[in-house]
Write a protein that holds these residues in place. Structure first.
Motif, PDB file in Angstrom:
ATOM      1  N   THR A 293       0.851  -1.202   0.000  1.00 21.20           N
ATOM      2  CA  THR A 293       0.000   0.000   0.000  1.00 21.20           C
ATOM      3  C   THR A 293       0.880   1.244   0.000  1.00 21.20           C
ATOM      4  O   THR A 293       1.034   1.924   1.009  1.00 21.20           O
ATOM      5  N   GLY A 294       1.478   1.495  -1.186  1.00 20.47           N
ATOM      6  CA  GLY A 294       2.358   2.634  -1.342  1.00 20.47           C
ATOM      7  C   GLY A 294       3.423   2.396  -2.396  1.00 20.47           C
ATOM      8  O   GLY A 294       3.770   3.298  -3.147  1.00 20.47           O
ATOM      9  N   ASN A 295       3.937   1.163  -2.455  1.00 18.71           N
ATOM     10  CA  ASN A 295       4.990   0.857  -3.410  1.00 18.71           C
ATOM     11  C   ASN A 295       4.441   0.093  -4.619  1.00 18.71           C
ATOM     12  O   ASN A 295       4.496   0.588  -5.745  1.00 18.71           O
ATOM     13  N   ARG A 296       3.941  -1.123  -4.387  1.00 21.82           N
ATOM     14  CA  ARG A 296       3.356  -1.873  -5.496  1.00 21.82           C
ATOM     15  C   ARG A 296       2.161  -1.115  -6.089  1.00 21.82           C
ATOM     16  O   ARG A 296       1.946  -1.105  -7.294  1.00 21.82           O
ATOM     17  N   ILE A 297       1.378  -0.489  -5.203  1.00 24.86           N
ATOM     18  CA  ILE A 297       0.339   0.452  -5.649  1.00 24.86           C
ATOM     19  C   ILE A 297       0.691   1.801  -5.029  1.00 24.86           C
ATOM     20  O   ILE A 297       0.667   1.962  -3.819  1.00 24.86           O
ATOM     21  N   THR A 298       1.037   2.751  -5.857  1.00 22.67           N
ATOM     22  CA  THR A 298       1.399   4.069  -5.348  1.00 22.67           C
ATOM     23  C   THR A 298       0.296   5.069  -5.683  1.00 22.67           C
ATOM     24  O   THR A 298      -0.798   4.689  -6.116  1.00 22.67           O
ATOM     25  N   CYS A 299       0.565   6.348  -5.470  1.00 28.13           N
ATOM     26  CA  CYS A 299      -0.448   7.370  -5.720  1.00 28.13           C
ATOM     27  C   CYS A 299      -0.142   8.103  -7.024  1.00 28.13           C
ATOM     28  O   CYS A 299       1.026   8.342  -7.350  1.00 28.13           O
ATOM     29  N   ARG A 300      -1.184   8.449  -7.746  1.00 26.12           N
ATOM     30  CA  ARG A 300      -1.014   9.077  -9.058  1.00 26.12           C
ATOM     31  C   ARG A 300      -0.324  10.427  -8.955  1.00 26.12           C
ATOM     32  O   ARG A 300       0.502  10.812  -9.782  1.00 26.12           O
ATOM     33  N   ASP A 301      -0.667  11.182  -7.945  1.00 32.54           N
ATOM     34  CA  ASP A 301      -0.087  12.506  -7.706  1.00 32.54           C
ATOM     35  C   ASP A 301      -0.119  12.737  -6.205  1.00 32.54           C
ATOM     36  O   ASP A 301      -0.704  11.954  -5.455  1.00 32.54           O
ATOM     37  N   TRP A 302       0.496  13.816  -5.754  1.00 30.69           N
ATOM     38  CA  TRP A 302       0.610  14.010  -4.305  1.00 30.69           C
ATOM     39  C   TRP A 302      -0.704  14.414  -3.658  1.00 30.69           C
ATOM     40  O   TRP A 302      -0.836  14.357  -2.427  1.00 30.69           O
ATOM     41  N   PHE A 303      -1.696  14.775  -4.449  1.00 31.06           N
ATOM     42  CA  PHE A 303      -3.018  15.020  -3.865  1.00 31.06           C
ATOM     43  C   PHE A 303      -3.619  13.729  -3.323  1.00 31.06           C
ATOM     44  O   PHE A 303      -4.497  13.756  -2.468  1.00 31.06           O
ATOM     45  N   GLN A 304      -3.166  12.594  -3.836  1.00 29.32           N
ATOM     46  CA  GLN A 304      -3.676  11.295  -3.406  1.00 29.32           C
ATOM     47  C   GLN A 304      -2.846  10.707  -2.259  1.00 29.32           C
ATOM     48  O   GLN A 304      -2.944   9.513  -1.972  1.00 29.32           O
ATOM     49  N   LEU A 305      -2.043  11.534  -1.591  1.00 30.12           N
ATOM     50  CA  LEU A 305      -1.136  11.040  -0.564  1.00 30.12           C
ATOM     51  C   LEU A 305      -1.857  10.200   0.493  1.00 30.12           C
ATOM     52  O   LEU A 305      -1.334   9.191   0.976  1.00 30.12           O
TER      53      LEU A 305
END
Length: 840
Positions: A293-305
């Motif tokens: 939950t962060g590496n294998r699936i990361t966030c598209r942009d920092w708004f999705q932090l």
């Protein structure tokens, strides 16, 4: 020249990067002042972003040369990056840059800590290493080669040869990591559920290897738990953790190479408290859980932090509850939420869990993103149930593995897995502020009705609020087990039929939603719930409310300490059927900051000094009420055998030391004796703290320093206790003296936080009516901003409660903020924070 005028980044302006990255090859020739970094990057046009110009982020880089497919190019360079004409099809970009890790005092990018090279790239530190599309939605596999005469050379992924690493999993640049140093490893092995062997290493400075066993054990337990509860296996051959003394954050989840603040790795019974052990366990788990939950699936942009942080905080809270006590963990999580996030929501720094804009992304690593983000996950799980949550998470991992995802992706998974419409629930991500939930009740002919009304001054639309409710009969029996009411309107009523008598409601059980509950409840009602409630959180909450009720009466009406509270606490603390850790929490009074906010919410201007004195008076009354039984209670809680940080023994020490703190108000001898005889840091520090709080700590302060002056992490505790517990009339003077101490290294974030941050937490001292406390903190923030803007900006939140206080204090706080704002070359980090607080 200040960066304050930089245009904000807006969520609505998101566009994909112009190119996809197929592979990254990095070569490092490390040197303290002239490190050479060569990047070979394979780009190809992004079919969903045609016609966009080619731009690579880069800051504080000296470009040596650049080529495209081997042909030299001359890009146009600015302070933030470079642009260049590129081919229409795939191409290989190569650039060599020079950087100076030794002079990188901001501690982001590649820097040095006590002779060791290390990195911190989240959020936007990679652009200080080489030119690259430094954004989370650009993912690629990395190969890394490190040349250096230091013996240990580490990077992401699997080792290929000495100084060579290959990470097969595509990752964004913020997850890149490099460490080079004279380090030693404490190692172990882990066999995954599918039978793969993984080598585990914790790398530390020589001399620290004896303090890694607990961290290694916590890592193994985290890996097994994630397999058993979430079905997630680790996916590399090695997992490395490195402990670093100079670090802005707690830890960082870089793929396969986690970098940790040393305080969250190193522990031994004589140097670490039970709280330190619990933090190590939780943070080791948090960073490991990020692997999925962060590496294998990361966030598209920092708004999705919040997508990665809120979910991973929720997961580490689940883990800690399973390792220790779910009830105690829930109380501690809510204490943190209210102390940090509710304060944030109530002030000028309020923002949605997913903000719409930011000036500096480093300023949005906030309690709202982390703690409130976790609460939103918890509410979602509560609404869909355990089975629905499991189905949705399985679908999330299957559907988005390898993706840079959004909140919309996350909610769509739940809708598809459970069939629920989460359109209104999404407002938890979109609206700032803490909802106020007002409650009234009626009882007629066996039907009991609860009437709810929600209001959020900072949000226009009603939110979905899961309200866990139980009902108790007048004799304390539970007549209605916990039921989750789903509130979706501004006003809504719920009825319970067939009741023989009017019940006593137990509302918001387990703190089922991050709201402020407003209900007219008498002290007798709180005392009843403290005695009879079957929900452990609400039982603790009743004691907390009773303490607030009594403190408010003392402050507003000059009342004496409430005998109902004193009797209720005395009964509960002697109930040996209850978990000692839970009983210890019930002895804790609301903090000075918590009381200030409660008074402000009630329309009373808080006076920090009066709050300090009222709390001290109530503690004295608690000590007097329990005085005769404290010695026997403490004796019964004495752990047997050698020190162990397990939950059972830690709980006993927590209650034993909470009672010691009260006992010291009557007699300082037991604390002095415990300090001298303690064989572990938990008991020694508890005695030190107890003596400081009653003004009898001079001798032990000197003795503690003489004993521990050679240990940098223990010395942080010595500094922090003195500044945070100093009596109001001496607090500023003590803080100033400690800031002049030979061991105060203000350039080290941990030491700076222990002195300046510790003082800022001393509410009565910080809010000295002369303004000296404000000036002291402002002076240090101005000094640190030029060296480490990220840490300075985060600590500026000491001023975010300005609106609570009287006009004189507001004027003094505003003057301190304006002085910071006027600093030449003010960082963008600090300019944004101070600007928001001044704007209010």
């Amino acid at each position: 020249m200040t960066n304050a005028a930089t245009s904000p980044t807006l969520l609505r302006d998101y566009t994909p990067f112009s190119h996809l990255v197929d592979h990254v090859d990095l070569q490092f020739k490390l040197h303290p002042t002239a490190t050479r970094v060569t990047a070979r990057i394979k780009f190809r046009p992004n079919p969903v972003a045609p016609g966009q110009g080619f731009f690579l982020h880069g800051e504080q880089l000296k470009l040596i040369h650049a080529t495209i497919d081997g042909t030299p190019v001359s890009p146009e360079i600015s302070d933030t990056g470079l642009t260049c004409d590129v081919p229409d099809g795939p191409f290989t970009w190569e650039a060599e840059v020079e950087i100076a890790p030794e002079t990188n005092t901001a501690l982001e990018g590649l820097y040095m800590s006590n002779g060791m090279y290390c990195t911190q790239c989240e959020a936007e530190g990679f652009r200080k290493i080489t030119y690259y599309p430094d954004r989370p939605d650009v993912m690629a596999p990395f190969d890394v080669t490190i040349e250096c005469d230091l013996p240990v050379l580490l990077s992401n992924g699997n080792p290929v040869a000495s100084g060579q690493w290959s990470d097969p999993w595509p990752k964004p640049a913020y997850l890149f990591a490099l460490v080079a140093g004279d380090l030693v490893a404490v190692s172990g092995d882990f066999t995954t559920a599918s039978g793969r062997e993984v080598r585990l290493n914790i790398w530390v400075r020589r001399g620290d290897e004896g303090r890694c066993d607990y961290a290694l054990d916590a890592l193994k337990r985290s890996m097994r738990w994630d397999e058993e509860v979430y079905g997630r296996e680790y996916d590399l051959d090695v997992f490395n953790i490195v402990a670093v003394d100079d670090f802005n954050m707690g830890a960082m989840e870089n793929k396969g190479l986690n970098i940790f603040n040393s305080k969250y790795v190193l522990a031994s019974p004589d140097t670490a408290t039970d709280g330190d052990y619990a933090n190590i366990e939780a943070i080791i788990a948090h960073e490991y859980f990020h692997n999925w939950t962060g590496n294998r699936i990361t966030c598209r942009d920092w708004f999705q932090l919040c997508l990665k942080e809120g979910l991973t905080v929720f997961r580490d809270q689940q883990f800690s509850g399973d390792m220790r006590s779910q009830a105690v963990q829930r109380i501690e999580d809510v204490l943190t939420l209210r102390a940090r996030q509710f304060r944030e929501d109530n002030g000028p720094l309020a923002h949605p869990v997913r903000p719409e804009e930011y000036q500096e992304i480093n300023n949005f690593y906030t309690a709202t993103v982390y703690e409130k983000g976790a609460e939103v996950i918890g509410m979602l799980k509560r609404l869909v149930g355990d089975d629905g949550y499991k189905s949705a998470l399985d679908l999330y991992f299957d559907r988005h593995d390898g993706d840079a995802a959004t909140i919309e992706d996350w909610l769509n998974v739940f809708e598809d897995a459970t069939g629920r419409d989460l359109g209104q629930f999404k407002r938890w991500y979109q609206q700032p502020g803490t909802p106020r939930l007002s409650v009234s009740e009626t009882f007629n002919n066996g039907t009991y009705t609860l009437h709810f009304e929600q209001e959020n001054p900072k949000a226009p639309h009603p939110q979905v609020i899961p309200i866990a409710v139980g009902l108790l009969s007048p004799n304390g029996d539970e007549v209605q087990p916990t039921d989750v009411l789903e509130m979706t309107e501004t006003r809504q009523s719920f009825s319970f039929e067939g009741l023989a008598s009017k019940p006593v409601p137990s509302l918001l059980r387990g703190f089922s939603a991050p709201v402020i509950l407003q209900r007219n409840v008498t002290a007798a009602d709180h005392a009843f719930l403290l005695t009879h409630d079957t929900d452990p959180f609400n039982r603790w909450e009743a004691g907390r409310a009773l303490a607030k009720h009594g403190l408010t009466a003392m402050l507003v009406d000059g009342a004496a300490p409430d005998p109902l509270y004193l009797d209720g606490i005395a009964t509960l603390v002697q109930d040996d059927t209850l978990d000692p850790a839970f009983r210890a929490l019930t002895l804790g009074l609301p903090s000075q900051d918590d009381m200030a906010q409660s008074l402000f919410d009630a329309g009373v201007t808080p006076d920090p000094l009066s709050i300090y004195r009222a709390r001290k008076m109530l503690l004295g009354a608690m000590a007097a009420r329990l005085g005769e039984v404290i010695p026997d209670l403490r004796a019964a809680l004495t752990p047997h055998g050698p020190y162990s940080p397990d939950a059972e023994n830690a709980g006993k020490r927590a209650l034993r030391n909470a009672l010691l703190s009260l006992q010291t108000h009557l007699d300082t001898a037991p604390a002095s004796q415990q300090f001298a005889a303690a064989d572990n840091m938990t008991d020694q520090l508890a005695a030190f703290s107890a003596l400081l709080q009653v003004g009898a700590g001079a001798d032990v302060t000197a003795a503690f320093y003489d004993q521990w002056k050679g240990d940098r992490l223990v010395l942080d505790k010595w500094f922090a206790l003195q500044t945070s517990l100093a009596p109001p009339e001496q607090a500023v003077e003590i803080a100033r003296d400690l800031s002049d101490h030979a061991d105060f290294n203000w350039k080290n974030p941990n030491r700076f936080r222990s002195v300046i941050g510790g003082f800022a937490m001393n509410a009565a001292g910080f809010h000295d009516p002369s303004g000296a406390g404000y000036d002291f903190v402002a002076d240090w923030l101005i000094q640190l901003d030029g060296l480490n803007p990220q840490t300075a900006a985060r600590m500026s939140t000491a001023f975010d409660t300005m609106a609570r206080y009287d006009a004189d204090r507001q004027a003094l706080m505003r003057a301190a903020l304006e002085r910071i704002a006027a600093k030449p070359d003010l960082s963008r980090d600090m300019a944004e924070m101070v600007g928001r607080m001044l704007k209010g």
